[in-house]
Design an enzyme around this catalytic site. Structure first.
Site, PDB file in Angstrom:
ATOM      1  N   SER A  28      49.101  16.691  75.670  1.00  0.00           N
ATOM      2  CA  SER A  28      48.677  17.379  77.014  1.00  0.00           C
ATOM      3  C   SER A  28      46.861  16.788  77.146  1.00  0.00           C
ATOM      4  O   SER A  28      46.068  17.122  77.978  1.00  0.00           O
ATOM      5  CB  SER A  28      49.053  18.429  76.236  1.00  0.00           C
TER       6      SER A  28
ATOM      7  N   GLY B 295      53.244  17.512  75.579  1.00  0.00           N
ATOM      8  CA  GLY B 295      53.937  17.124  74.080  1.00  0.00           C
ATOM      9  C   GLY B 295      54.579  16.103  73.311  1.00  0.00           C
ATOM     10  O   GLY B 295      55.446  16.138  72.135  1.00  0.00           O
TER      11      GLY B 295
ATOM     12  N   ASN C  50      50.529  17.067  67.854  1.00  0.00           N
ATOM     13  CA  ASN C  50      52.308  17.460  67.881  1.00  0.00           C
ATOM     14  C   ASN C  50      52.792  17.647  66.746  1.00  0.00           C
ATOM     15  O   ASN C  50      53.397  18.014  66.416  1.00  0.00           O
ATOM     16  CB  ASN C  50      52.843  17.263  69.570  1.00  0.00           C
TER      17      ASN C  50
ATOM     18  N   ASP D 224      45.251  29.797  75.708  1.00  0.00           N
ATOM     19  CA  ASP D 224      46.745  29.563  74.516  1.00  0.00           C
ATOM     20  C   ASP D 224      45.950  28.705  73.192  1.00  0.00           C
ATOM     21  O   ASP D 224      46.442  28.900  72.619  1.00  0.00           O
ATOM     22  CB  ASP D 224      47.311  28.412  74.812  1.00  0.00           C
TER      23      ASP D 224
ATOM     24  N   HIS E 207      44.306  24.325  74.178  1.00  0.00           N
ATOM     25  CA  HIS E 207      43.838  22.983  75.146  1.00  0.00           C
ATOM     26  C   HIS E 207      42.324  23.794  75.750  1.00  0.00           C
ATOM     27  O   HIS E 207      42.097  24.496  76.124  1.00  0.00           O
ATOM     28  CB  HIS E 207      44.807  22.826  76.302  1.00  0.00           C
TER      29      HIS E 207
END
Length: 225
Positions: free
Chosen positions: A46, A83, A114, A195, A198
């Site tokens: 991402s 992801g 991840n 979040d 990012h």
């Protein structure tokens, strides 16, 4: 998981050096890219895909604009998938490479975050990244690794196993290396989405400014072969 993420970001901010102020990125209309400009494939998760960003605000398009504004002709193709773990990326690597209209002159590999957030075994991350770089070697495509760091709260053993992955594999495969992709933005809420994982559009520009010279050097070395 959110609690772990917040601890992760705080820990990474604490162990990171202050990022240098990036040069201003040109905001004027981008110059035309020649049809024969070398292709850079951004193969990652991402952080490359442009998660929750508008078209043109993600790392690949902003990197392309910055390179061409600096006189470095290049076309950056976005092959980021939000992801993605290293295992998922390895599974799609051959399909992605075979599907390119033009063979990439350079592949940016940005994976592993991840894996770490999910607490996957570092030896699996290392093996998958090693396999990705081995496939690029077989195809005679140079690579630039954009690395990650494990949060100290993952445990000393995890940190000791995870953090050396990127420099070790870069040395093994003679790949260029950005040690920590988020170095320029980590810990700065003004540069991150809500979040806290990012970068926002301004954060992407900071990352581009911090990594553009390394990408330029790697591209010039790749096209000089």
């Amino acid at each position: 998981m959110r609690h772990l993420t917040l601890l992760l970001l705080a820990a990474l901010a604490a162990c990171s050096k202050p990022a240098p102020a990036p040069e201003a990125l040109q905001t004027a209309a981008a110059p035309a890219i020649p049809a024969d400009a070398p292709v850079i494939l951004a193969f990652g998760d991402s952080l490359y895909a442009g998660y929750r960003l508008a078209p043109g605000e993600g790392y690949p398009p902003r990197l392309e604009a910055a390179l061409n504004a600096a006189g470095v002709k290049a076309r950056v193709v976005n092959a980021g998938v939000s992801g993605d773990t290293t295992a998922a990326a390895l599974d799609r690597l051959a399909f992605t490479l075979d599907g390119q209209k033009v063979k990439p002159a350079l592949v940016l590999v940005g994976l592993g975050g991840n894996d770490m957030l999910r607490g996957l075994p570092p030896e699996q991350t290392r093996a998958n990244l090693d396999a990705i770089l081995t496939e690029l070697d077989k195809r005679h495509i140079p690579a630039l690794l954009t690395g990650m760091l494990a949060a100290p709260n993952m445990g000393k053993d995890y940190v000791a196993a995870f953090n050396p992955i990127y420099p070790a594999l870069a040395a093994k495969h003679k790949a260029a290396l950005v040690p920590f992709f988020l170095q320029a933005v980590i810990g700065n809420d003004k540069l991150m989405l809500d979040d806290h994982i990012h970068p926002n559009a301004a954060g992407v520009d900071k990352i581009v400014a911090a990594t553009k010279d390394q990408v330029t050097k790697a591209l010039k070395a790749a096209t000089a072969r």
